[in-house]
Scaffold this active site. Sequence first.
Site, PDB file in Angstrom:
ATOM      1  N   ASP A 366       0.823  -1.208   0.000  1.00  0.00           N
ATOM      2  CA  ASP A 366       0.000   0.000   0.000  1.00  0.00           C
ATOM      3  C   ASP A 366       0.867   1.273   0.000  1.00  0.00           C
ATOM      4  OD1 ASP A 366      -2.036   1.765   0.359  1.00  0.00           O
ATOM      5  OD2 ASP A 366      -2.786   0.896   2.223  1.00  0.00           O
ATOM      6  N   ARG A 440     -11.973   2.339   8.306  1.00  0.00           N
ATOM      7  CA  ARG A 440     -10.608   2.652   7.864  1.00  0.00           C
ATOM      8  C   ARG A 440     -10.618   3.842   6.897  1.00  0.00           C
ATOM      9  NH1 ARG A 440      -5.633  -0.277   4.662  1.00  0.00           N
ATOM     10  NH2 ARG A 440      -4.080   0.243   6.187  1.00  0.00           N
ATOM     11  N   LYS A 473      -1.112  -8.219  -5.121  1.00  0.00           N
ATOM     12  CA  LYS A 473      -1.776  -8.524  -3.842  1.00  0.00           C
ATOM     13  C   LYS A 473      -3.084  -7.756  -3.836  1.00  0.00           C
ATOM     14  CE  LYS A 473      -1.068  -7.890   1.159  1.00  0.00           C
ATOM     15  NZ  LYS A 473      -0.058  -7.473   2.156  1.00  0.00           N
ATOM     16  N   ASP A 475      -6.261  -6.607  -1.892  1.00  0.00           N
ATOM     17  CA  ASP A 475      -6.679  -6.431  -0.500  1.00  0.00           C
ATOM     18  C   ASP A 475      -8.153  -6.015  -0.431  1.00  0.00           C
ATOM     19  OD1 ASP A 475      -6.323  -6.288   2.237  1.00  0.00           O
ATOM     20  OD2 ASP A 475      -4.596  -4.939   2.138  1.00  0.00           O
ATOM     21  N   CYS A 523      -6.190 -11.104  -0.089  1.00  0.00           N
ATOM     22  CA  CYS A 523      -5.907 -10.642   1.268  1.00  0.00           C
ATOM     23  C   CYS A 523      -7.138  -9.860   1.698  1.00  0.00           C
ATOM     24  CB  CYS A 523      -4.681  -9.716   1.208  1.00  0.00           C
ATOM     25  SG  CYS A 523      -4.333  -8.834   2.732  1.00  0.00           S
ATOM     26  N   ASP A 545      -2.749 -10.732   9.372  1.00  0.00           N
ATOM     27  CA  ASP A 545      -1.815  -9.635   9.616  1.00  0.00           C
ATOM     28  C   ASP A 545      -0.993  -9.896  10.869  1.00  0.00           C
ATOM     29  OD1 ASP A 545      -2.290  -8.100   7.432  1.00  0.00           O
ATOM     30  OD2 ASP A 545      -3.693  -6.728   8.403  1.00  0.00           O
TER      31      ASP A 545
HETATM   32  C1  DGJ Z   1      -4.057  -5.032   5.174  1.00  0.00           C
HETATM   33  C2  DGJ Z   1      -3.150  -6.156   4.763  1.00  0.00           C
HETATM   34  O1  DGJ Z   1      -3.490  -7.326   5.448  1.00  0.00           O
HETATM   35  C3  DGJ Z   1      -1.706  -5.772   5.000  1.00  0.00           C
HETATM   36  O2  DGJ Z   1      -0.873  -6.845   4.694  1.00  0.00           O
HETATM   37  C4  DGJ Z   1      -1.383  -4.560   4.181  1.00  0.00           C
HETATM   38  O3  DGJ Z   1      -1.450  -4.880   2.824  1.00  0.00           O
HETATM   39  C5  DGJ Z   1      -2.345  -3.428   4.519  1.00  0.00           C
HETATM   40  N1  DGJ Z   1      -3.720  -3.839   4.407  1.00  0.00           N
HETATM   41  C6  DGJ Z   1      -2.114  -2.246   3.618  1.00  0.00           C
HETATM   42  O4  DGJ Z   1      -3.047  -1.266   3.801  1.00  0.00           O
END
Ligand code: DGJ
Length: 729
Positions: A366, A440, A473, A475, A523, A545
């Site tokens: 990110d 968030r 990735k 998210d 993710c 995480d």
């Molecule tokens: C949540 C993810 O699980 C983290 O690994 C990371 O990518 C953050 N978001 C970034 O905002």
Amino acid sequence: MIAYNKQNHTIKLDTPNTSYVLGVREGGFLLNLYYGRRLPDDNLWSLAKRLPSASFSPCDPEHTDFSADVAPMEYPTNGRGDFRAAALSVRNADGNTVTDLRYVSHRVIAGKPDLPGLPQLYVTDDAQCETLEVTLRDPYTGVEAVLVYTAFCDCDVIAKHVRLTNRGEQAVTLERALSSCLDLPSMGFDLITLWGRHTKERQFERRPLAHGLQGIRSKRGASSHSHNPFAALVQTGATETTGEVYGFNLVYSGNFVITAEVDHDATTRVVMGIDPEDFGWLLAPGESFATPEAVHVFSAEGLGGMSRVFHRCYDAHLIRGRWQTEKRPLLINSWEAAYFDFDTDKLISFAERAKELGIEMLVMDDGWFGKRNDDTNSLGDWFVNEKKLDLGRLIDSVHGMGLKFGIWYEPEMISPDSELYRTHPDWCVHVPGRAPSVARQQYVLDVSRPDVRENIFGQMRGVLGRYPIDYVKWDFNRNLSEAGSALLPADRSGEFFHRFVLGTYALQDRLIRGFPHLLLENCSGGGGRFDPGMLYYSPQIWTSDNTDPIDRLSIQFGTSLCYPASVMGAHVSASRRAGYRTKGDVALWGTFGYELDPNKLNGEEREIVKEQVAQYHKYYALIRSGSLYRLICPWNNDYVCAWSFVAEDKREALVTVVRMRRQDDTLFHLKLQGLDPDTIYTVEETGERYSGALLMFAGLEMTDSAWDDGESCKLHLIADGAAEPGVPA
Ligand code: DGJ
């Protein structure tokens, strides 16, 4: 594999070790006669016996010896005298929800037909499975249900879903359209589920069944951290290695329900599918709706046996594309190393250090797009923040070092402070008259809309098409509230949640088709969408995480109930509890990688990392293609965890033991599993030799007061000969 007995009107689906038996009773009632260990076709109707009927059970008007209230119904409906949880409830044009389904026909086909738009198990050759389609129809409304079952030849798995079509003349609304039902003639089971939260995903929970309803669900718009769409019913007293176990897993990433209901006759009904709350689907005449697929596993070899069936099945029939078999790159991710605080040179320095350590890919997490330097803005603005980053130079340098390069996206989100939101405020998920809630500091983007998907994919293509990027990735960092789409009319508002999930699937499908070389890792704030639906698109998912290796034990053990090692994202981080060796031993269970600033490693740590990289390569094939045995589980004690991977031919095994908390003066013999009792194994680390029988039946002596809290060890066993009767190893 699937055999129809015309005389008895039974259909038996066999997998290598299990049978699933349906019977069509007079009146066209479809019953589940049996699911369990494999049976011959012998006297199967005796299995339909239930108590005749309870005193208040309504009987079918034309078959007064039949009451759905006490019958093992295969796909139970609402309002027709079965008072347990229904699989189907249809609101008809008259306004009531009385629903009835009667057998019309069935057919058996080779292979497995496609389930369009939805993730699903697949085969590469029609000879790998057979599919049964049973057509049922409601005589009054004309609603047709085709129950679709696939029985696999190479694993004990039955996949089910249902295709509903309105063959009547008036529109109806599906208010409950579940994927599967299983009626079992006993309540002698414990229910196992995986609960969790952010940073504590998939925690094992076991409870005895009680009369009434019990189960889990998600209303969050994602399968969620809170409950995984998995459940197991285990015979009372069954263990990791013994007893009968039914495993259930829904191939779906949105709202779901799995309910076990025990009735007055002590029978158990398990239903699973899309959560009916917040669901409704308008079916105009001629329209169809397909439920997500549900995966069923039966094992007579305890929980471990069930897990190994899921693992083999998912590795062979769920994970797709080149990354199903190709070796995954060992990665380092920038998130815990730098969070939002990076620029081109800092990332190049990560890559340089990583290269020295043998790491194979740098993932930029990110913070690379829009004006994003914290989490308050820019989601939806998927263009490079050129003030911060020269992406071309970064990728050239990384590739020049021989490393691959990956990038982070959160495609289903939109920040209120973004160019996209300022241009298209209507594109966020919302309902009229209410301000959308923030989580968030972001809203959710309405990916049920084709125009929104087109925009997001176009933006992604802009970057992925311009730069040679090897990995994404994906998210997803909040759940859905005020769930609605500006495009859906009021009578279709109940369709939103499912349409949102279909939109996500469509986007991911387009991404992997458009960029087939990409390694996609899903993710959701760690493992908030860790489900088979996501695995159909991405061969690995970030597990949590929480990278603390001791906390990770319960997360990874829980995850392993139905998900194989190949999909479990696991990294070594700079987290403080336990040393680098333990962190590496725990992460080796999963995809393996690093989540730290490699410039901050001291000399000793760098040497450990180099050893770990070598071990990653050494054990890659064993961990990916071997069978997992959970030897000591965190849910059974607070002191020690142990697991092993055993090669298919039993010639090699890797055993890992983590001492969570020291227990002085306690003898500890670790009993291994899955070895060949008649083979002699050498422990590579010590040179000691043991028979498989001793290792499994007596156990390996591991009492050692020198072990400290948080320490771990690995033992590599290599077969070096057959044990001779009477001759000590
Ligand atoms: C949540 C993810 O699980 C983290 O690994 C990371 O990518 C953050 N978001 C970034 O905002």
